[in-house]
Scaffold this active site. Structure first.
Site, PDB file in Angstrom:
ATOM      1  N   CYS A  65      13.052   7.215  -1.690  1.00 17.38           N
ATOM      2  CA  CYS A  65      14.565   7.122  -1.319  1.00 17.38           C
ATOM      3  C   CYS A  65      14.602   7.726   0.023  1.00 17.38           C
ATOM      4  O   CYS A  65      14.204   8.811   0.145  1.00 17.38           O
ATOM      5  CB  CYS A  65      15.270   7.654  -2.180  1.00 17.38           C
ATOM      6  SG  CYS A  65      16.981   7.982  -1.911  1.00 17.38           S
ATOM      7  N   HIS A 103       4.403   3.806  13.144  1.00 22.35           N
ATOM      8  CA  HIS A 103       4.705   3.836  11.427  1.00 22.35           C
ATOM      9  C   HIS A 103       5.829   5.201  11.404  1.00 22.35           C
ATOM     10  O   HIS A 103       5.535   5.969  11.267  1.00 22.35           O
ATOM     11  CB  HIS A 103       3.493   4.425  11.032  1.00 22.35           C
ATOM     12  CG  HIS A 103       3.871   4.420   9.392  1.00 22.35           C
ATOM     13  ND1 HIS A 103       3.005   3.344   8.532  1.00 22.35           N
ATOM     14  CD2 HIS A 103       4.349   5.156   8.521  1.00 22.35           C
ATOM     15  CE1 HIS A 103       3.435   3.595   7.162  1.00 22.35           C
ATOM     16  NE2 HIS A 103       4.240   4.981   7.428  1.00 22.35           N
ATOM     17  N   HIS A 126       9.586   6.633   9.671  1.00 27.86           N
ATOM     18  CA  HIS A 126      10.110   6.586   8.546  1.00 27.86           C
ATOM     19  C   HIS A 126      11.779   6.897   8.715  1.00 27.86           C
ATOM     20  O   HIS A 126      12.000   7.575   9.664  1.00 27.86           O
ATOM     21  CB  HIS A 126       9.676   8.008   7.938  1.00 27.86           C
ATOM     22  CG  HIS A 126       8.351   7.559   7.109  1.00 27.86           C
ATOM     23  ND1 HIS A 126       7.618   8.250   5.871  1.00 27.86           N
ATOM     24  CD2 HIS A 126       7.377   6.637   7.132  1.00 27.86           C
ATOM     25  CE1 HIS A 126       6.766   7.752   5.387  1.00 27.86           C
ATOM     26  NE2 HIS A 126       6.566   6.705   6.136  1.00 27.86           N
ATOM     27  N   ARG A 141       0.643  -1.086  -0.020  1.00 30.00           N
ATOM     28  CA  ARG A 141      -0.081   0.017  -0.041  1.00 30.00           C
ATOM     29  C   ARG A 141       0.833   1.318   0.229  1.00 30.00           C
ATOM     30  O   ARG A 141       1.004   1.927  -0.983  1.00 30.00           O
ATOM     31  CB  ARG A 141      -1.049  -0.062   1.209  1.00 30.00           C
ATOM     32  CG  ARG A 141      -2.220   0.855   1.080  1.00 30.00           C
ATOM     33  CD  ARG A 141      -1.696   2.386   1.572  1.00 30.00           C
ATOM     34  NE  ARG A 141      -1.160   2.382   2.874  1.00 30.00           N
ATOM     35  CZ  ARG A 141      -0.715   3.514   3.124  1.00 30.00           C
ATOM     36  NH1 ARG A 141      -0.599   4.791   2.516  1.00 30.00           N
ATOM     37  NH2 ARG A 141      -0.037   3.733   4.493  1.00 30.00           N
ATOM     38  N   ASP A 142       1.558   1.503   1.010  1.00 35.25           N
ATOM     39  CA  ASP A 142       2.464   2.833   1.297  1.00 35.25           C
ATOM     40  C   ASP A 142       3.466   2.772   0.221  1.00 35.25           C
ATOM     41  O   ASP A 142       3.860   3.786  -0.355  1.00 35.25           O
ATOM     42  CB  ASP A 142       3.048   2.771   2.645  1.00 35.25           C
ATOM     43  CG  ASP A 142       3.552   4.213   2.998  1.00 35.25           C
ATOM     44  OD1 ASP A 142       4.094   4.709   2.281  1.00 35.25           O
ATOM     45  OD2 ASP A 142       3.599   4.532   4.230  1.00 35.25           O
ATOM     46  N   ASN A 178      10.076   4.783   3.835  1.00 37.30           N
ATOM     47  CA  ASN A 178       9.733   3.990   5.015  1.00 37.30           C
ATOM     48  C   ASN A 178      10.752   3.081   5.671  1.00 37.30           C
ATOM     49  O   ASN A 178      11.972   2.744   5.088  1.00 37.30           O
ATOM     50  CB  ASN A 178       8.479   2.984   4.386  1.00 37.30           C
ATOM     51  CG  ASN A 178       7.113   3.542   4.148  1.00 37.30           C
ATOM     52  OD1 ASN A 178       6.889   4.132   5.148  1.00 37.30           O
ATOM     53  ND2 ASN A 178       6.614   3.319   3.152  1.00 37.30           N
TER      54      ASN A 178
HETATM   55 ZN    ZN Z   1       4.993   5.382   5.440  1.00 35.63          ZN
END
Ligand code: ZN
Length: 320
Positions: free
Chosen positions: A251, A218, A220, A24-25, A260
């Site tokens: 990136c 979540h 990054h 998804r992401d 991510n």
């Molecule tokens: Zn994300």
């Protein structure tokens, strides 16, 4: 009596759940569209590696995100694997209804903690998004009581548009979402601005505010702090972590890229510490092959895949 106090009885109290968000992401952040057949092979490989929760797509109009036009078919395929929680993102009630009709176990709604990001991203105020959460939770209660509704509070640690996001406002919004009927509310470092001290503080307060409804981290890796932030969240009790295979989703070094946390590196960190993830690292690295086959030329990342597993690492599990 010199007996030691009994150890608390919890099934694997330290184990973590890695929630794979790449399909998804990751896929919605790249320009190219992965063909459906490749998506299905990739998801099969992720399941074979031991991942037990996968966010497989977004229920948004195909004209806005052509990468997700086949999401219902991808959900139906993912559901053929038993023991896997199949999740999808939906920005509103209509999307959530389509996700639930396709059979997802869990719907995740993005709610921006930053007022500016909310208007720019979904063209709604934060209050209007809380109303959307309430509508989804009510519809779910009446029509699909087994489905879970999760909120991910994006830009919870900072926003590229407005800069700082007040921690009081993040906690206020999290409480609003829980009150509106969300089963879990997690925090997302959408812009890669979080630091470990902030992560500890905010998740500690989130848990005090929401109890068992406090949700996933979540993180990054935009500024290289993805793993440090995950560990900080773990240390204060977070047990569910979003990550993306190969760091798909931008990136980590490019301005504006999402970056991510890399699933392979996150699993390596936890397993090396003796914290069970249920994921086999050899098979997880093998799952990069169908990802790359489906997105030729797209860069993917990961320190562990580049370095390889250390000597003595047997069968994807640490020797201890
Ligand atoms: Zn994300």
């Amino acid at each position: 009596m010199n007996a030691l106090p009994a150890a608390p009885v919890h099934p694997q109290p330290d184990a973590v759940l890695i929630s794979e968000v790449g399909p998804r992401d990751g896929l919605q952040s790249v320009q190219a569209t992965m063909p459906t057949a490749h998506k299905l092979l990739w998801i099969d490989a992720l399941v074979a590696a031991g991942l037990r929760e996968i966010e497989v797509g977004s229920f948004v109009p195909a004209r806005l995100l052509p990468q997700m036009a086949d999401v219902a078919e991808v959900v139906r395929h993912a559901l053929t694997h038993s023991g896997v929680t199949v999740m999808a993102l939906a920005p509103n009630l209509r999307g959530a209804q389509a996700a639930i009709a396709a059979g997802v176990h869990k719907v995740t709604l993005p709610v921006s903690a930053s007022a500016a990001h909310s208007l720019a991203n979904v063209r709604k105020t934060r209050e209007a998004m809380v109303d959307e959460v309430r509508a989804v939770a009510q519809w779910r209660r009446d029509m699909a009581p087994g489905v879970l509704v999760e909120v991910g509070l994006s830009t919870a640690f900072g926003c590229t548009l407005q800069g700082q996001v007040s921690e009081d406002e993040v906690l206020w919004l999290a409480a609003q979402c829980a009150e509106a009927g969300a089963d879990e509310v997690g925090l997302s470092d959408t812009t890669g601005m979080a630091n470990p001290a902030q992560v500890r503080r905010l998740f500690t307060h989130l848990q005090a505010e929401l109890g068992t409804r406090a949700g996933a981290a979540h993180m990054h890796n935009t500024r290289g702090l993805g793993l440090a932030n995950c560990l900080a969240a773990y240390d204060v009790g977070v047990r569910t972590f979003d990550a993306s295979l190969g760091g798909l989703g931008g990136c980590p070094y490019a301005p504006g890229a999402s970056g991510n946390v890399v699933t392979e590196d996150l699993v390596f960190m936890f397993e090396a510490m003796g914290i069970a993830t249920g994921v086999n690292l050899d098979r997880l690295m093998a799952a990069r092959q169908p990802l790359q086959a489906g997105l030729p030329g797209e860069p993917i990342y990961g320190m562990t895949p580049e370095a390889g597993l250390p000597k003595g690492w047997a069968h994807g599990a640490p020797s201890r």
